[in-house]
Design a protein around this motif. Sequence first.
Motif, PDB file in Angstrom:
ATOM      1  N   PRO A  11       0.808  -1.228   0.000  1.00  0.00           N
ATOM      2  CA  PRO A  11       0.000   0.000   0.000  1.00  0.00           C
ATOM      3  C   PRO A  11       0.844   1.282   0.000  1.00  0.00           C
ATOM      4  N   GLU A  12       1.980   1.259   0.693  1.00  0.00           N
ATOM      5  CA  GLU A  12       2.851   2.446   0.705  1.00  0.00           C
ATOM      6  C   GLU A  12       3.439   2.708  -0.677  1.00  0.00           C
ATOM      7  N   VAL A  13       3.892   1.651  -1.345  1.00  0.00           N
ATOM      8  CA  VAL A  13       4.480   1.803  -2.677  1.00  0.00           C
ATOM      9  C   VAL A  13       3.410   2.227  -3.677  1.00  0.00           C
ATOM     10  N   ARG A  22      -3.927  -3.170  -6.379  1.00  0.00           N
ATOM     11  CA  ARG A  22      -4.196  -4.284  -7.311  1.00  0.00           C
ATOM     12  C   ARG A  22      -3.286  -4.195  -8.540  1.00  0.00           C
ATOM     13  N   THR A  23      -3.010  -2.991  -9.014  1.00  0.00           N
ATOM     14  CA  THR A  23      -2.083  -2.817 -10.146  1.00  0.00           C
ATOM     15  C   THR A  23      -0.691  -3.278  -9.745  1.00  0.00           C
ATOM     16  N   LEU A  24      -0.264  -2.905  -8.559  1.00  0.00           N
ATOM     17  CA  LEU A  24       1.047  -3.349  -8.059  1.00  0.00           C
ATOM     18  C   LEU A  24       1.083  -4.873  -7.944  1.00  0.00           C
ATOM     19  N   ASP A  25      -0.020  -5.472  -7.504  1.00  0.00           N
ATOM     20  CA  ASP A  25      -0.119  -6.935  -7.427  1.00  0.00           C
ATOM     21  C   ASP A  25       0.059  -7.560  -8.812  1.00  0.00           C
ATOM     22  N   GLN A  26      -0.610  -6.994  -9.804  1.00  0.00           N
ATOM     23  CA  GLN A  26      -0.515  -7.520 -11.167  1.00  0.00           C
ATOM     24  C   GLN A  26       0.903  -7.361 -11.715  1.00  0.00           C
ATOM     25  N   TRP A  27       1.515  -6.220 -11.464  1.00  0.00           N
ATOM     26  CA  TRP A  27       2.891  -6.011 -11.925  1.00  0.00           C
ATOM     27  C   TRP A  27       3.822  -7.036 -11.299  1.00  0.00           C
ATOM     28  N   ALA A  28       3.647  -7.300 -10.006  1.00  0.00           N
ATOM     29  CA  ALA A  28       4.499  -8.269  -9.313  1.00  0.00           C
ATOM     30  C   ALA A  28       4.306  -9.657  -9.921  1.00  0.00           C
ATOM     31  N   TYR A  29       3.074 -10.028 -10.190  1.00  0.00           N
ATOM     32  CA  TYR A  29       2.772 -11.331 -10.784  1.00  0.00           C
ATOM     33  C   TYR A  29       3.411 -11.484 -12.159  1.00  0.00           C
ATOM     34  N   LYS A  30       3.386 -10.396 -12.936  1.00  0.00           N
ATOM     35  CA  LYS A  30       3.925 -10.419 -14.300  1.00  0.00           C
ATOM     36  C   LYS A  30       5.416 -10.097 -14.353  1.00  0.00           C
TER      37      LYS A  30
END
Length: 63
Positions: A11-13, A22-30
Amino acid sequence: MRDTRPLATSPEVAKHLGVPVRTLDQWAYKGLGPRFSKVGRHRRYRWNDVEKWLDDQVGAKVA
C-alpha cells in the motif's frame, strides 16, 4: 551506502506511485513492477529499488 529506511509495504508503494494496490499486485505477478522481497507471505520493497524502477520507466514503452 545501504538505505536505512524501513521496508515499504505494497500500500505504501502503491500510494507513492499513484496506482491501486491491485495494479502493483498484477505487476508483481507479471514481473513488471519494482523489485521486491518476500517476508513470510508478504511483499516488501526497498525504497531504493522503487526509485530505481521509477527512473527506469522514463521513456519506457507500454506493452
